[in-house]
Design a protein around this motif. Structure first.
Motif, PDB file in Angstrom:
ATOM      1  N   ARG A  67       0.821  -1.217   0.000  1.00 30.01           N
ATOM      2  CA  ARG A  67       0.000   0.000   0.000  1.00 30.01           C
ATOM      3  C   ARG A  67       0.852   1.263   0.000  1.00 30.01           C
ATOM      4  N   TYR A  68       2.024   1.161   0.580  1.00 25.66           N
ATOM      5  CA  TYR A  68       2.899   2.328   0.666  1.00 25.66           C
ATOM      6  C   TYR A  68       3.945   2.339  -0.454  1.00 25.66           C
ATOM      7  N   GLY A  69       3.646   1.650  -1.555  1.00 23.83           N
ATOM      8  CA  GLY A  69       4.576   1.599  -2.675  1.00 23.83           C
ATOM      9  C   GLY A  69       4.934   2.964  -3.224  1.00 23.83           C
ATOM     10  N   SER A  70       3.940   3.854  -3.312  1.00 19.77           N
ATOM     11  CA  SER A  70       4.184   5.198  -3.831  1.00 19.77           C
ATOM     12  C   SER A  70       5.094   5.982  -2.890  1.00 19.77           C
ATOM     13  N   TRP A  71       4.815   5.925  -1.599  1.00 18.06           N
ATOM     14  CA  TRP A  71       5.646   6.627  -0.617  1.00 18.06           C
ATOM     15  C   TRP A  71       7.057   6.056  -0.605  1.00 18.06           C
ATOM     16  N   LEU A  72       7.178   4.743  -0.677  1.00 20.07           N
ATOM     17  CA  LEU A  72       8.484   4.102  -0.652  1.00 20.07           C
ATOM     18  C   LEU A  72       9.326   4.485  -1.864  1.00 20.07           C
ATOM     19  N   GLY A  73       8.639   4.860  -2.967  1.00 19.07           N
ATOM     20  CA  GLY A  73       9.357   5.292  -4.154  1.00 19.07           C
ATOM     21  C   GLY A  73      10.195   6.526  -3.907  1.00 19.07           C
ATOM     22  N   ASN A  74       9.838   7.292  -2.890  1.00 10.28           N
ATOM     23  CA  ASN A  74      10.597   8.491  -2.517  1.00 10.28           C
ATOM     24  C   ASN A  74      11.533   8.234  -1.344  1.00 10.28           C
ATOM     25  N   HIS A  75      11.616   6.982  -0.932  1.00  2.38           N
ATOM     26  CA  HIS A  75      12.490   6.625   0.194  1.00  2.38           C
ATOM     27  C   HIS A  75      13.177   5.300  -0.144  1.00  2.38           C
ATOM     28  N   LYS A  76      14.105   5.383  -1.086  1.00  2.00           N
ATOM     29  CA  LYS A  76      14.724   4.179  -1.652  1.00  2.00           C
ATOM     30  C   LYS A  76      15.486   3.355  -0.618  1.00  2.00           C
ATOM     31  N   ASP A  77      16.037   4.012   0.406  1.00  3.53           N
ATOM     32  CA  ASP A  77      16.785   3.258   1.423  1.00  3.53           C
ATOM     33  C   ASP A  77      15.872   2.301   2.180  1.00  3.53           C
ATOM     34  N   ILE A  78      14.627   2.745   2.428  1.00  2.00           N
ATOM     35  CA  ILE A  78      13.654   1.894   3.109  1.00  2.00           C
ATOM     36  C   ILE A  78      13.068   0.882   2.136  1.00  2.00           C
ATOM     37  N   LEU A  79      12.841   1.310   0.893  1.00  2.00           N
ATOM     38  CA  LEU A  79      12.280   0.428  -0.135  1.00  2.00           C
ATOM     39  C   LEU A  79      13.140  -0.808  -0.324  1.00  2.00           C
ATOM     40  N   GLN A  80      14.449  -0.634  -0.292  1.00  2.98           N
ATOM     41  CA  GLN A  80      15.365  -1.764  -0.487  1.00  2.98           C
ATOM     42  C   GLN A  80      15.117  -2.860   0.547  1.00  2.98           C
ATOM     43  N   ASN A  81      14.940  -2.476   1.799  1.00  2.34           N
ATOM     44  CA  ASN A  81      14.687  -3.460   2.861  1.00  2.34           C
ATOM     45  C   ASN A  81      13.344  -4.155   2.663  1.00  2.34           C
ATOM     46  N   CYS A  82      12.349  -3.391   2.189  1.00  2.00           N
ATOM     47  CA  CYS A  82      11.014  -3.951   1.966  1.00  2.00           C
ATOM     48  C   CYS A  82      11.024  -4.967   0.831  1.00  2.00           C
ATOM     49  N   VAL A  83      11.801  -4.681  -0.203  1.00  2.00           N
ATOM     50  CA  VAL A  83      11.908  -5.600  -1.345  1.00  2.00           C
ATOM     51  C   VAL A  83      12.451  -6.947  -0.898  1.00  2.00           C
ATOM     52  N   HIS A  84      13.496  -6.922  -0.100  1.00  2.00           N
ATOM     53  CA  HIS A  84      14.096  -8.174   0.357  1.00  2.00           C
ATOM     54  C   HIS A  84      13.153  -8.928   1.282  1.00  2.00           C
ATOM     55  N   LEU A  85      12.350  -8.215   2.050  1.00  2.00           N
ATOM     56  CA  LEU A  85      11.363  -8.877   2.902  1.00  2.00           C
ATOM     57  C   LEU A  85      10.349  -9.631   2.043  1.00  2.00           C
ATOM     58  N   CYS A  86       9.908  -9.001   0.959  1.00  2.65           N
ATOM     59  CA  CYS A  86       8.951  -9.637   0.042  1.00  2.65           C
ATOM     60  C   CYS A  86       9.568 -10.843  -0.655  1.00  2.65           C
TER      61      CYS A  86
END
Length: 264
Positions: A67-86
């Protein structure tokens, strides 16, 4: 919410309490501006510390990430951790649905950034697709993920990966056509899978990769020659589609799939 979540972790509260807080966080995603950087970063830093002792809280957390994919697009450092979790969650059959939902949204919103994960994601998606116990909707979602992530790659890479995914599906169609018994359900399912993959590859939706990547997106899209690749796929599929229509010309279900999926 961040304080409640922090306290629940510090006090080692039950996963049920933590899961309810995560649900609340997921419920307000539409009201969070993309540049919010005071609360959400603190929340996402707390996620790895949750009491993941039950698949329910893991599934809820994964859904919220998507759900927070759009927000994470502006926070790549956090997005990276979320990708690996998925990615890690996809190896668990109980988490395939939520992990693929989250990953699909993350990739759809951030295709350029996510394109670097192709070599990590593709083998896992292929493994899921090869699993006969995976639900049809989950397989379709995985095909979308593959399509989205391929959509910004050069045409050679797209074709190489499509050969791995499409050849087994095409062989299925040929096998169904060679049988005497009625295989309309299987044919419709396989055609739907192929259509989902083609549609995802041709996707050019809004991106959250930032203005600095706008030129990169244009360059990548031009080099990938997506339209040319898709035309080649449809050209190669055409003889098989003609065979299907010839054999099932009086079958409404099959003909409707062919027409609705724009194969003709």
């Amino acid at each position: 919410l961040v304080n409640y979540l922090s306290i629940s972790i510090e006090q080692n509260q039950s996963w049920q309490i933590q899961e309810s807080i995560i649900q609340l966080i997921g419920a307000i995603y539409e009201y969070i501006p993309s540049d919010e950087d005071q609360v959400l970063p603190r929340i996402f830093l707390l996620l790895p510390k949750l009491n993941f002792s039950n698949s329910i809280i893991i599934n809820t957390t994964l859904i919220v990430l998507g759900r927070y994919g759009s927000w994470l697009g502006n926070h790549k450092d956090i997005l990276q951790n979320c990708v690996h979790l998925c990615i890690n969650a996809l190896s668990n059959s109980e988490l395939i649905q939520s992990a693929s939902i989250a990953l699909k949204e993350l990739i759809k919103e951030n295709r350029i950034y996510m394109s670097k994960y192709l070599n990590e994601i593709f083998p896992i998606m292929k493994s899921v697709l090869d699993n006969i116990h995976v639900q049809s909707n989950d397989r379709i979602r995985c095909l979308s993920i593959i399509g989205y992530i391929l959509s910004v790659h050069p045409s050679k890479i797209v074709i190489d990966h499509l050969n791995i995914i499409l050849v087994p599906e095409v062989n299925k169609l040929l096998d169904y056509l060679s049988r005497i018994d009625n295989n309309q359900e299987n044919i419709c399912t396989t055609l739907n899978f192929i259509c989902v993959l083609i549609t995802a590859i041709g996707y050019y939706g809004n991106q959250n990769d930032g203005e600095e990547n706008e030129q990169q997106l244009k360059t990548t899209e031009n080099s990938s020659n997506t339209s040319e690749v898709l035309c080649c796929i449809l050209r190669d599929l055409d003889p098989i589609l003609q065979m299907i229509l010839k054999k099932y010309s009086d079958n409404i279900q099959v003909t409707e799939v062919c027409i609705k999926k724009n194969f003709f």
